[in-house]
Design an enzyme around this catalytic site. Structure first.
Site, short mmCIF file in Angstrom:
data_model
loop_
_atom_site.label_atom_id
_atom_site.label_comp_id
_atom_site.label_asym_id
_atom_site.label_seq_id
_atom_site.Cartn_x
_atom_site.Cartn_y
_atom_site.Cartn_z
CB CYS A 379 38.49 37.90 39.38
SG CYS A 379 36.86 38.50 39.91
CG HIS A 515 39.59 35.65 43.62
ND1 HIS A 515 40.40 36.72 43.33
CD2 HIS A 515 38.33 36.05 43.33
CE1 HIS A 515 39.67 37.73 42.90
NE2 HIS A 515 38.40 37.35 42.88
CD GLU A 517 43.62 35.33 44.33
OE1 GLU A 517 43.01 36.42 44.36
OE2 GLU A 517 43.49 34.50 43.40
#
Length: 542
Positions: A379, A515, A517
């Site tokens: 990001c 993202h 994750e």
């Protein structure tokens, strides 16, 4: 088939791990072949955590359908296969907003709006809606029993238990059973008082999860069962463990999943925890270790990067490595220089908002690029990497983001004023839009360029990843940066937005606007994190 409900509450103190306990029980039930979901009810008045400070609340977890939610939903997705949605998390603020909207619209036909029945009815309706279609729905109530804020939620769940039938509901209460070193014993009185508090609002717990730093002796469990009016087999000892992924097996060893299935008359195979056993084996038997520097703005609270932390650990499991995370404040890079980045095997720059510490992130990207250190930008970490490349390689000395500097000569990052959502609808924003709920949110498709590291890691042409941002690469200035060598290796489905960039002639420099994750799990990992940690290990050989 009707849904069965497990309501999870906490007592004595906060931060006992209700979310982990709920997720672990869900993992056990899923391992028995049951279809399980988990919901989180947050008592705070914010509509969602999207505009809350990361250093106060921790990470904002983004769901597949674009909800900005509590970080506990990240735990849920890491423990079970069910994907969370907007229906899995709601707050006091969201409930009151909806009730007030209905009142203004005239839905209540002039009635006096009250906490009971209007607020509690709205809570019940949302719980029933979110639980529909599942064998078991686990509902976690945030906060601690006795808090004023959580009373409407507890009253709503008490009513719901009466309406659906107690044979289809379980109240599971987490309490603290502290060990007093001077006395040489654990103390059960706090648990008794916590249960008394629950009883005062009409809730009799069916299961007690007793948190302690050690296993609770059988005689103390018997005492808790007797004075709290709970079967002894439903008093579960949950001690501190080295890894949260040990908890499903710990709960199973005490028969919690069997108790739940018997209570609900659910038939299912014995829980198959072989995948979790494999996770724990890899965790306990690493073949090496790496040190990753995480250069961020909110490092004083590691939970601000909870999913990133976990994704790095998952990548360690994939590569049979122990991952040590060194947290570095990006402002320290500005004031102390890049010496704080020495002796790192890899550098990760996560997301963030606002100008504070951004120049430190830009210096970090430069250091990683010039010193051939594996770099993963996420990001804002991608945006700062692009700004750095524009300034120092493409000759755009004044390059910056319009988020930070409104009138710079080269606004290489700009506000997205228009984009296409997952359904193909066009959304529009301006600088005057509200901060909350106005970003590009949720899962979006990304097209990967042939021959890129990203394409090699994912092993396919089209991927889907989750987003949370309102600024993007400025396409009008992109050709000048690409001419200087930077590679765009991932694009949005309509090919209009840059999703991934890579630096050529570098061992491993990949940055993404999304993202990754949020979709990493201990059982499956994530290709970007796995590739990054592998590159960090290879960097040690130099």
């Amino acid at each position: 088939m009707a849904t069965n409900y497990i309501f999870v509450t906490g007592g004595v103190v906060s931060s006992l791990g209700k979310g982990i306990a709920a997720a672990s029980l869900a993992a056990l039930l899923e391992a028995r072949g049951l279809n399980v979901t988990i919901m989180k009810l947050d008592p705070y008045i914010n509509v969602d955590p999207g505009t809350m400070s990361p250093t106060q609340h921790g990470e904002v977890f983004v769901t597949q359908d674009g909800a900005e939610t509590d970080l506990d939903l990240g735990h849920y997705e890491r423990f079970i296969r069910t994907k969370m949605t907007k229906r899995n998390n709601f707050t006091t603020g969201k409930i009151y907003s909806e009730v007030l909207r209905k009142e203004r619209r005239g839905d209540y036909l002039g009635a006096t709006i009250q906490v009971i029945p209007h607020i509690t009815n709205e809570i019940k309706a949302r719980v029933i809606d979110g639980a529909a279609g599942y064998d078991v729905a686990i509902i976690e109530v945030g906060g601690t029993v006795g808090d004023i804020e959580s009373l409407p939620f507890l009253e709503a769940l008490r009513q719901l238990a009466v309406q659906v039938g107690r044979e289809r509901t379980i109240f599971m209460h987490l309490t603290l059973v502290p060990y007093i070193p001077t006395a040489g014993e654990v103390k059960t009185k706090p648990t008794q008082h916590s249960v008394k508090e629950l009883l005062s609002i009409g809730i009799q717990p069916d299961v007690l999860i007793c948190r302690s730093d050690r296993m609770i002796p059988a005689n103390e469990r018997s005492k808790i069962a007797l004075f709290c009016n709970v079967p002894e087999k439903a008093v579960i000892s949950l001690k501190d463990v080295e890894s949260i992924y040990q908890i499903p097996a710990l709960l199973q060893s005490q028969g919690l999943d069997e108790f739940v299935c018997n209570r609900f008359h659910l038939e299912g195979k014995p829980a198959d925890l072989s995948e979790w056993e494999q996770v724990l084996y890899r965790q306990a038997n690493p073949t090496g270790e790496v040190t990753i520097g995480m250069v961020g703005k909110y490092v004083e609270l590691p939970d601000a990067y909870k999913s990133v932390n976990e994704a790095l650990k998952h990548a360690g499991l994939t590569n049979r490595l122990t991952v040590h995370i060194k947290y570095i404040d990006s402002q320290d890079v500005e004031t102390k220089g890049t010496d704080v980045l020495k002796d790192l095997d890899g550098i990760l720059v996560p997301g963030g908002f606002g100008y504070r510490g951004v120049e430190g992130k830009i210096l970090t990207a430069q250091y990683a690029r010039e010193n051939n250190i594996p770099y993963l930008g996420i990001c804002l970490g991608m945006q700062t990497a692009l700004i750095e490349y524009a300034r120092n390689v493409a000759g755009m000395k004044d390059a910056n983001s319009s988020e930070f500097v409104k009138d710079c000569a080269y606004p290489v990052i700009g506000l997205i004023t228009e984009w296409q959502d997952a359904e193909g609808n066009v959304e529009q924003r301006s600088e005057n839009s509200d901060l909350g709920g106005t970003m590009r949110l949720g899962a979006q498709q990304c097209h990967l360029i042939e021959g890129s590291k990203a394409r090699e890691l994912y092993g396919k042409e089209t991927i889907e990843e989750r987003h949370r941002h309102r600024y993007e690469v400025n396409n009008t200035l992109l050709p000048q940066i690409e001419a200087a060598g930077l590679k765009v290796t991932g694009l949005s489905a309509d090919r209009k937005l840059v999703e991934i960039i890579e630096v050529p002639n570098h061992p491993w420099f990949v940055a993404c606007q999304f993202h990754p994750e949020f979709t990493s799990t201990p059982r499956d990992g994530h290709p970007l994190f796995a590739g990054f940690v592998k590159a960090a290990k290879e960097n040690q050989k130099k």
